[in-house]
Design an enzyme around this catalytic site. Structure first.
Site, mmCIF file in Angstrom:
data_model
loop_
_atom_site.group_PDB
_atom_site.id
_atom_site.type_symbol
_atom_site.label_atom_id
_atom_site.label_comp_id
_atom_site.label_asym_id
_atom_site.label_seq_id
_atom_site.Cartn_x
_atom_site.Cartn_y
_atom_site.Cartn_z
ATOM 1 C CG HIS A 473 -2.090 -0.948 1.074
ATOM 2 N ND1 HIS A 473 -2.957 -1.473 2.175
ATOM 3 C CD2 HIS A 473 -2.709 -0.812 -0.110
ATOM 4 C CE1 HIS A 473 -3.758 -2.097 1.616
ATOM 5 N NE2 HIS A 473 -3.990 -1.747 0.330
ATOM 6 N NE ARG A 580 -2.551 -3.955 -13.676
ATOM 7 C CZ ARG A 580 -2.039 -2.718 -14.057
ATOM 8 N NH1 ARG A 580 -2.578 -1.703 -13.754
ATOM 9 N NH2 ARG A 580 -0.669 -2.805 -14.562
ATOM 10 N NE ARG A 617 -4.929 -9.136 -15.356
ATOM 11 C CZ ARG A 617 -3.785 -8.752 -14.602
ATOM 12 N NH1 ARG A 617 -2.653 -8.772 -15.206
ATOM 13 N NH2 ARG A 617 -3.898 -8.035 -13.492
ATOM 14 C CD GLU A 709 0.597 -13.507 -17.201
ATOM 15 O OE1 GLU A 709 0.974 -12.453 -16.692
ATOM 16 O OE2 GLU A 709 -0.550 -13.643 -17.052
ATOM 17 C CG ASN A 732 5.650 -6.278 -14.901
ATOM 18 O OD1 ASN A 732 6.309 -5.985 -15.759
ATOM 19 N ND2 ASN A 732 4.847 -5.756 -14.400
ATOM 20 C CG ASP A 733 3.602 -12.493 -13.740
ATOM 21 O OD1 ASP A 733 4.530 -12.483 -12.717
ATOM 22 O OD2 ASP A 733 2.304 -12.597 -13.624
ATOM 23 N NE ARG A 743 6.317 -8.220 -10.741
ATOM 24 C CZ ARG A 743 5.172 -8.989 -11.242
ATOM 25 N NH1 ARG A 743 5.546 -10.179 -11.612
ATOM 26 N NH2 ARG A 743 4.244 -8.917 -10.636
ATOM 27 C CB CYS A 780 -0.298 -5.493 -21.037
ATOM 28 S SG CYS A 780 -0.106 -7.054 -20.565
#
Length: 844
Positions: A473, A580, A617, A709, A732-733, A743, A780
């Protein structure tokens, strides 16, 4: 003196009751630890056999001791040789000094995991304070928390004083130092062997762990385990009594022989111990003044280092009166509630109100009776409001961390955050932000969400922390507020004084200490250039991204809600490449209804309009994004478990409802469906059949694609391309799975770079497969926002770049300054290189 003890113990586990002599462990069977029973369990929940206090909890979580209200101490030892698992498969639900009641849950364990590791789950329940008793009928099934299995009572227990053992004039005191050779320290078995040795002499024996200052008598099993010893612990043995010389010799011999365990003849010499050398690869802390870290929020800043250490002043434990202390506590909670409301208002004024839900949750925590009631009980017992509140919220946070529900466990930091807010008010502590100098790069152990929001951003221009998460957060809030934030910096940052000049570059994952004037000038120039480029890009944000030689690239937005969609349109987004959808599912107690989902999708599709496609997604949770109302089984590595599309495959009702909602909302705009974490053709075919069933019922058809991914999906792209409508590469993945590096790893995250040649080859393979079938490929992931990577991605033939909303104008401007033919040549050369460093140099 003598005392009569009466105590009945109920079964802590359900299973077959056996006598202690039937234990598979000879130490237990020989009553070296004490009298007791054995249970072959048929369940995995350990309950308290009586009322009492948790006197010991082994670090490996396999053994817990309860000191009953009568003074009897009971050790529950789950399994044989389970100490070797070092806590794996065990989950403790209590802490040392916790009061427990009969039948209260103490711990749980994973029987299958323990058995798979070659250990037994046979559990021994033993009396460590010397009492003996009678067991129930052996060979019978007992039920946890119900059946009495062992009874102590009737006969007085003789307690011999020190004076009755020997006279003082015969006493001798000897002291010896030794280094512990037992691989796992003094756990139950070696401790029991040591006690057996000690009990064969009249002398008293004390053991001091010189590493941590803990000391105990050597006649208590739980006390010995509580010394928290490890291999190599430096111990001091003190023996006092008439036979001290003989006792010391036997004790030293016992330690040297391993106390019943196999140990090395001697510990490695100091010159043979592994030296603390810097790593062979990657940035080194302090190398060229660079301290590496993990980017939590992007940006660059030049300023002065300032260490903020959260130290609470001393406060009284005893209260002045129940009514006075309760009045203070009520005042502190009331003021904390007001300050949280002010925070929410402040965030709305700063246009980050979408993140205010964390502080609304903090207000709800203040209204939760659990912490307040615990504190009230302590105040009524004579404690001060500060002492009672501090102990109460820390205990609540500890309990939350032990919950099986990962989302609730992750909220323990929120409990600590709001708890400290009240405690500081009770202590009259001022906001430390007012004392910060200008241009502060703030350094802390960790930072809470409320601390991020309350920072004086006229003074604080960047944050570094020794701990913390890149997706926390606090990280999200720092990014929304434009504060560069670097997490997991090395502890050596504490070696630099307040006021030290630093350059913070979170985009590159480092903080530069004591930069030269030339380095400062280079950073200033970068900042000026970035600001000028942004200003120019904003002026033409609505124009398409077309290269100098006429090649068009669609620039889309990664969004999470309708507010993001509206901002994206204003900044020139031509589509949404990634919605998302989990934003609908997170931070709530129940699954969103069909109507809620339809309305949310309609709002986003309407905001984008018919001419801007929106890729939705499907629900992507698990791993780092758990849901409280969708419990998932414990997994050793959730990132390789039930995650992404696998949730929908295993729970088709959840996926079906989402697909139905998307189709019902599709007429509001241009909707597309995309599945995450697809790794094989059968997964895609299964979910596509579900979509087709729902499309037939709704009379609506939308395009269906997948995220690339997982390396297997890229390697099978030629087969997938025949069946999907599009690909979107989640770099990223894809990068972390290809390189086998988390990561968010504090030491290795710097090696996660999407420009690694292996990742580029997988992207190239995907694009070519799509081109052969007349399909298109987008990216993306974070790599699409990397201005240095854009030329290579364009050159590889990627047709859509989907990026964070603020980056849209700059990326579009970057594409307009490129020559497509040159990008193709650049990409071909990048594919021939063998390291990410060479690729980065190519782009320099």
């Amino acid at each position: 003196m003598s005392s009569t003890v009466n105590l009945s113990l109920v079964a802590p586990l359900t299973g077959m009751l056996l006598s202690i002599e039937e234990s598979s462990d000879p130490v237990f069977a020989g009553r070296l630890i004490g009298d007791g029973i054995v249970i072959n369990p048929t369940d995995n929940v350990v309950l308290a056999p009586c009322d009492g206090v948790v006197s010991q909890l082994h670090d490996a979580k396999h053994a817990v001791a309860i000191k009953s209200d009568t003074g009897v101490e009971i050790l529950i030892h789950v399994g044989i040789d389970t100490v070797m698992l070092r806590g794996e498969g065990f989950n403790a639900n209590v802490n040392i000094n916790d009061k427990v009641t009969i039948g209260q849950q103490l711990m749980t364990f994973d029987p299958e995991l323990i058995k798979a590791k070659g250990a037994s789950i046979q559990t021994a329940i033993m009396i460590t304070t010397g009492e003996t008793g009678l067991m129930a009928n052996a060979g019978t099934e007992v039920i946890a928390g119900k059946n009495v299995v062992f009874t102590i009572g009737g006969e007085p227990q003789k307690v011999m004083s020190t004076e009755s053992k020997y006279s003082h004039h015969d006493s001798v005191t000897l002291t010896e130092d030794l280094v512990l050779k037992n691989p796992l320290g003094l756990h139950a078995r070696p401790s029991a062997t040591l006690i057996k040795i000690v009990k064969s002499f009249s002398s008293q024996v004390q053991i001091l762990n010189k590493d941590n200052g803990k000391e105990c008598s050597a006649n208590s099993l739980t006390a010995l385990m509580g010394l928290a010893t490890v291999l190599g612990s430096k111990l001091q043995i003190t023996v006092t009594g008439p036979d001290a010389k003989e006792a010391m010799a036997a004790i030293i011999e016992g330690f040297n022989s391993g106390l019943g365990e196999a140990v090395a003849d001697e510990l490695p010499a100091e010159d043979e111990v592994f030296a603390d050398e810097p790593p062979l690869l990657g940035p080194v802390a302090g190398s060229d003044g660079r301290l590496p870290g993990v980017k939590a929020a992007p940006g660059m800043a030049i300023g002065k280092l300032f260490h903020l250490v959260h130290e609470l002043p001393d406060y009284p434990e005893e209260g002045v009166g129940v009514s006075d202390e309760m009045g203070q506590l009520d005042y502190g909670i009331s003021q904390a509630n007001k300050s949280l409301q002010q925070l929410v208002s402040k965030m709305e004024q700063e246009h980050v109100g979408g993140h205010a839900e964390v502080f609304v949750a903090h207000q709800q925590l203040l209204e939760d009776p659990a912490i307040r009631d615990r504190a009230r009980s302590l105040i009524e017992a004579g404690k001060s409001a500060m002492w009672a509140w501090h102990r109460s919220f820390l205990a609540e946070a500890d309990e939350m961390r032990k919950l099986d529900n990962p989302m609730l466990a992750a909220r323990a930091s929120d409990v600590e955050d709001v708890g400290l807010r009240v405690l500081r008010i009770l202590m009259g502590m001022d906001d430390a932000g007012a004392q910060l100098p200008d241009n502060t790069i703030l350094c802390l152990e960790d930072i809470t969400p409320s601390e991020v929001v309350t920072l004086d951003r006229q003074k604080v221009i960047g944050i570094v922390t020794l701990h913390g998460g890149a997706t926390s957060h606090a990280a999200i809030l720092a990014g929304s507020l434009g504060l560069p934030y670097l997490v997991n910096v090395p502890a050596s940052v504490r070696d630099y004084n307040n006021g030290t000049d630093v350059v913070l570059n979170t985009n590159r994952g480092y903080m530069l200490v004591n930069p030269t004037p030339e380095e400062i000038e280079r950073t200033v120039n970068r900042q000026k250039r970035a600001a000028a480029e942004l200003e120019a890009a904003l002026k033409v944000a609505d124009q398409p991204a077309i290269t100098l030689d006429g090649h068009r690239v669609e620039v889309a937005a990664n969004i999470a809600n309708q507010e993001d969609a509206e901002k994206a349109v204003k900044l020139g987004a031509e589509a949404v490449g990634l919605l998302r959808s989990e934003f609908l599912y997170m931070e709530r107690a129940t699954e969103p209804s069909l109507a809620e989902q339809v309305n949310a999708y309609k709002g986003i599709l309407g905001a984008m309009g018919k001419d801007r496609p929106v890729i939705i997604r499907t629900l992507d949770v698990g791993g780092d994004k758990p849901l409280g109302y969708l419990p998932l089984p414990w997994e050793e590595n959730p990132f390789l478990g039930e995650r992404g599309v696998r949730i929908g495959i295993n729970r088709p009702a959840v996926l079906r409802k989402q697909i139905r909602a998307i189709l019902q909302a599709a007429s509001a705009g241009h909707a597309r469906i995309m599945f995450p974490m697809i790794s094989s053709l059968d997964e895609f075919r299964a979910v596509k059949r579900l979509v087709q069933d729902e499309q037939e019922k709704a009379g609506v058809t939308v395009e269906v694609g997948i995220m690339i991914e997982v390396p297997s999906a890229a390697l099978l792209a030629d087969h997938f391309a025949k069946e999907v409508d599009f690909f979107s590469v989640g770099t990223n993945d894809l990068t972390q799975y290809t390189l086998a590096v988390d990561r968010g790893h504090p030491k290795l995250a710097a090696r996660v770079d999407g420009l690694h040649p292996a990742v580029l080859r997988l992207i190239d393979m995907t694009v070519q497969a799509a081109d052969r079938e007349g399909k298109w490929t987008g990216v993306c992931g974070g790599l699409a926002s990397d201005l240095n990577a854009v030329p290579i991605l364009v050159g590889l033939g990627v047709q859509e770049l989907s990026i964070s909303v603020p980056a849209i104008p700059v990326v579009k401007a970057r594409v307009r300054g490129l020559n497509y033919s040159e990008c193709q040549s650049l990409a071909r050369e990048a594919l021939t290189l063998d390291s990410v460093e060479d690729v980065r140099r190519l782009m320099a």
